[in-house]
Write a protein that holds these residues in place. Sequence first.
Motif, mmCIF file in Angstrom:
data_model
loop_
_atom_site.group_PDB
_atom_site.id
_atom_site.type_symbol
_atom_site.label_atom_id
_atom_site.label_comp_id
_atom_site.label_asym_id
_atom_site.label_seq_id
_atom_site.Cartn_x
_atom_site.Cartn_y
_atom_site.Cartn_z
ATOM 1 N N SER A 104 0.830 -1.201 0.000
ATOM 2 C CA SER A 104 0.000 0.000 0.000
ATOM 3 C C SER A 104 0.870 1.259 0.000
ATOM 4 O O SER A 104 0.350 2.360 -0.078
ATOM 5 N N GLN A 105 2.186 1.079 0.093
ATOM 6 C CA GLN A 105 3.106 2.215 0.041
ATOM 7 C C GLN A 105 2.952 2.920 -1.297
ATOM 8 O O GLN A 105 2.808 2.274 -2.328
ATOM 9 N N ASN A 106 3.008 4.238 -1.293
ATOM 10 C CA ASN A 106 2.812 5.003 -2.515
ATOM 11 C C ASN A 106 4.002 5.928 -2.743
ATOM 12 O O ASN A 106 3.842 7.090 -3.059
ATOM 13 N N ASP A 107 5.204 5.395 -2.591
ATOM 14 C CA ASP A 107 6.443 6.167 -2.692
ATOM 15 C C ASP A 107 7.199 5.723 -3.943
ATOM 16 O O ASP A 107 7.756 4.624 -3.985
ATOM 17 N N LEU A 108 7.222 6.573 -4.968
ATOM 18 C CA LEU A 108 7.873 6.205 -6.225
ATOM 19 C C LEU A 108 9.363 5.943 -6.041
ATOM 20 O O LEU A 108 9.932 5.082 -6.718
ATOM 21 N N GLY A 109 10.002 6.652 -5.114
ATOM 22 C CA GLY A 109 11.418 6.406 -4.819
ATOM 23 C C GLY A 109 11.623 4.998 -4.282
ATOM 24 O O GLY A 109 12.593 4.319 -4.631
ATOM 25 N N LEU A 110 10.720 4.545 -3.447
ATOM 26 C CA LEU A 110 10.765 3.189 -2.903
ATOM 27 C C LEU A 110 10.574 2.169 -4.017
ATOM 28 O O LEU A 110 11.277 1.158 -4.085
ATOM 29 N N TYR A 111 9.643 2.449 -4.921
ATOM 30 C CA TYR A 111 9.416 1.566 -6.068
ATOM 31 C C TYR A 111 10.684 1.456 -6.922
ATOM 32 O O TYR A 111 11.079 0.360 -7.319
ATOM 33 N N GLU A 112 11.290 2.603 -7.216
ATOM 34 C CA GLU A 112 12.514 2.613 -8.036
ATOM 35 C C GLU A 112 13.631 1.828 -7.364
ATOM 36 O O GLU A 112 14.347 1.073 -8.018
ATOM 37 N N TRP A 113 13.788 2.015 -6.059
ATOM 38 C CA TRP A 113 14.826 1.297 -5.318
ATOM 39 C C TRP A 113 14.598 -0.207 -5.406
ATOM 40 O O TRP A 113 15.523 -0.976 -5.669
ATOM 41 N N ALA A 114 13.358 -0.634 -5.199
ATOM 42 C CA ALA A 114 13.040 -2.066 -5.263
ATOM 43 C C ALA A 114 13.367 -2.628 -6.649
ATOM 44 O O ALA A 114 13.950 -3.714 -6.769
ATOM 45 N N LEU A 115 13.009 -1.908 -7.684
ATOM 46 C CA LEU A 115 13.299 -2.378 -9.044
ATOM 47 C C LEU A 115 14.809 -2.423 -9.293
ATOM 48 O O LEU A 115 15.310 -3.340 -9.945
ATOM 49 N N GLU A 116 15.545 -1.449 -8.764
ATOM 50 C CA GLU A 116 17.005 -1.422 -8.918
ATOM 51 C C GLU A 116 17.673 -2.637 -8.274
ATOM 52 O O GLU A 116 18.670 -3.143 -8.792
ATOM 53 N N VAL A 117 17.152 -3.097 -7.129
ATOM 54 C CA VAL A 117 17.779 -4.244 -6.450
ATOM 55 C C VAL A 117 17.283 -5.580 -6.989
ATOM 56 O O VAL A 117 17.751 -6.626 -6.567
ATOM 57 N N GLY A 118 16.338 -5.540 -7.935
ATOM 58 C CA GLY A 118 15.956 -6.768 -8.602
ATOM 59 C C GLY A 118 14.517 -7.222 -8.494
ATOM 60 O O GLY A 118 14.158 -8.282 -9.011
ATOM 61 N N PHE A 119 13.665 -6.458 -7.807
ATOM 62 C CA PHE A 119 12.259 -6.832 -7.753
ATOM 63 C C PHE A 119 11.711 -6.873 -9.177
ATOM 64 O O PHE A 119 12.025 -6.020 -10.002
ATOM 65 N N ALA A 120 10.896 -7.858 -9.465
ATOM 66 C CA ALA A 120 10.331 -8.003 -10.804
ATOM 67 C C ALA A 120 9.179 -7.030 -11.030
ATOM 68 O O ALA A 120 8.976 -6.555 -12.145
ATOM 69 N N GLU A 121 8.450 -6.751 -9.960
ATOM 70 C CA GLU A 121 7.245 -5.940 -10.125
ATOM 71 C C GLU A 121 6.786 -5.418 -8.777
ATOM 72 O O GLU A 121 7.046 -6.036 -7.741
ATOM 73 N N ILE A 122 6.088 -4.284 -8.802
ATOM 74 C CA ILE A 122 5.440 -3.745 -7.618
ATOM 75 C C ILE A 122 3.949 -3.651 -7.931
ATOM 76 O O ILE A 122 3.559 -3.042 -8.923
ATOM 77 N N VAL A 123 3.127 -4.277 -7.108
ATOM 78 C CA VAL A 123 1.676 -4.263 -7.279
ATOM 79 C C VAL A 123 1.104 -3.442 -6.137
ATOM 80 O O VAL A 123 1.350 -3.736 -4.974
ATOM 81 N N SER A 124 0.346 -2.404 -6.475
ATOM 82 C CA SER A 124 -0.237 -1.543 -5.457
ATOM 83 C C SER A 124 -1.551 -2.117 -4.952
ATOM 84 O O SER A 124 -2.444 -2.431 -5.740
ATOM 85 N N THR A 125 -1.659 -2.229 -3.642
ATOM 86 C CA THR A 125 -2.915 -2.690 -3.055
ATOM 87 C C THR A 125 -3.925 -1.553 -2.964
ATOM 88 O O THR A 125 -5.053 -1.765 -2.542
ATOM 89 N N ARG A 126 -3.506 -0.356 -3.371
ATOM 90 C CA ARG A 126 -4.437 0.773 -3.385
ATOM 91 C C ARG A 126 -5.390 0.676 -4.571
ATOM 92 O O ARG A 126 -6.380 1.372 -4.625
ATOM 93 N N SER A 127 -5.054 -0.167 -5.522
ATOM 94 C CA SER A 127 -5.959 -0.376 -6.643
ATOM 95 C C SER A 127 -7.008 -1.417 -6.244
ATOM 96 O O SER A 127 -7.006 -1.921 -5.127
ATOM 97 N N ASP A 128 -7.858 -1.733 -7.144
ATOM 98 C CA ASP A 128 -8.912 -2.722 -6.917
ATOM 99 C C ASP A 128 -8.290 -4.048 -6.497
ATOM 100 O O ASP A 128 -7.463 -4.608 -7.215
ATOM 101 N N LEU A 129 -8.662 -4.558 -5.326
ATOM 102 C CA LEU A 129 -8.059 -5.795 -4.820
ATOM 103 C C LEU A 129 -8.358 -6.998 -5.704
ATOM 104 O O LEU A 129 -7.562 -7.926 -5.766
ATOM 105 N N THR A 130 -9.467 -6.975 -6.407
ATOM 106 C CA THR A 130 -9.758 -8.062 -7.345
ATOM 107 C C THR A 130 -8.724 -8.053 -8.462
ATOM 108 O O THR A 130 -8.230 -9.110 -8.879
ATOM 109 N N ALA A 131 -8.356 -6.871 -8.942
ATOM 110 C CA ALA A 131 -7.331 -6.756 -9.986
ATOM 111 C C ALA A 131 -5.977 -7.218 -9.456
ATOM 112 O O ALA A 131 -5.220 -7.880 -10.174
#
Length: 86
Positions: A43-70
């Motif tokens: 549910s974190q909404n920090d683009l810097g955090l997203y970029e950091w995660a992708l830089e260290v190798g995360f494949a994807e970030i899925v926001s729980t702020r969107s529709d939970l069914t999606a």
Amino acid sequence: AYALRLRPAIVVTDFALRGLDGIGLGQAVLAEGATSRVIACTSQNDLGLYEWALEVGFAEIVSTRSDLTAVARRLHGEFMSQALAS
């Protein structure tokens, strides 16, 4: 060490875990070769955090702020594609 024994196809984590650093967790399991795919579901909404995660190798970030069914459909699709690849 536990993830090394299990060899999960995918690790799904949050960034903010009680007593644990989610990015550090993802980075560690990737570095140990326990999995090749780490996805953050957060549910974190920090683009810097997203970029950091992708830089260290995360494949994807899925926001729980969107529709939970999606979110559930997206993760289900990821698990199914990994199961078919195995």
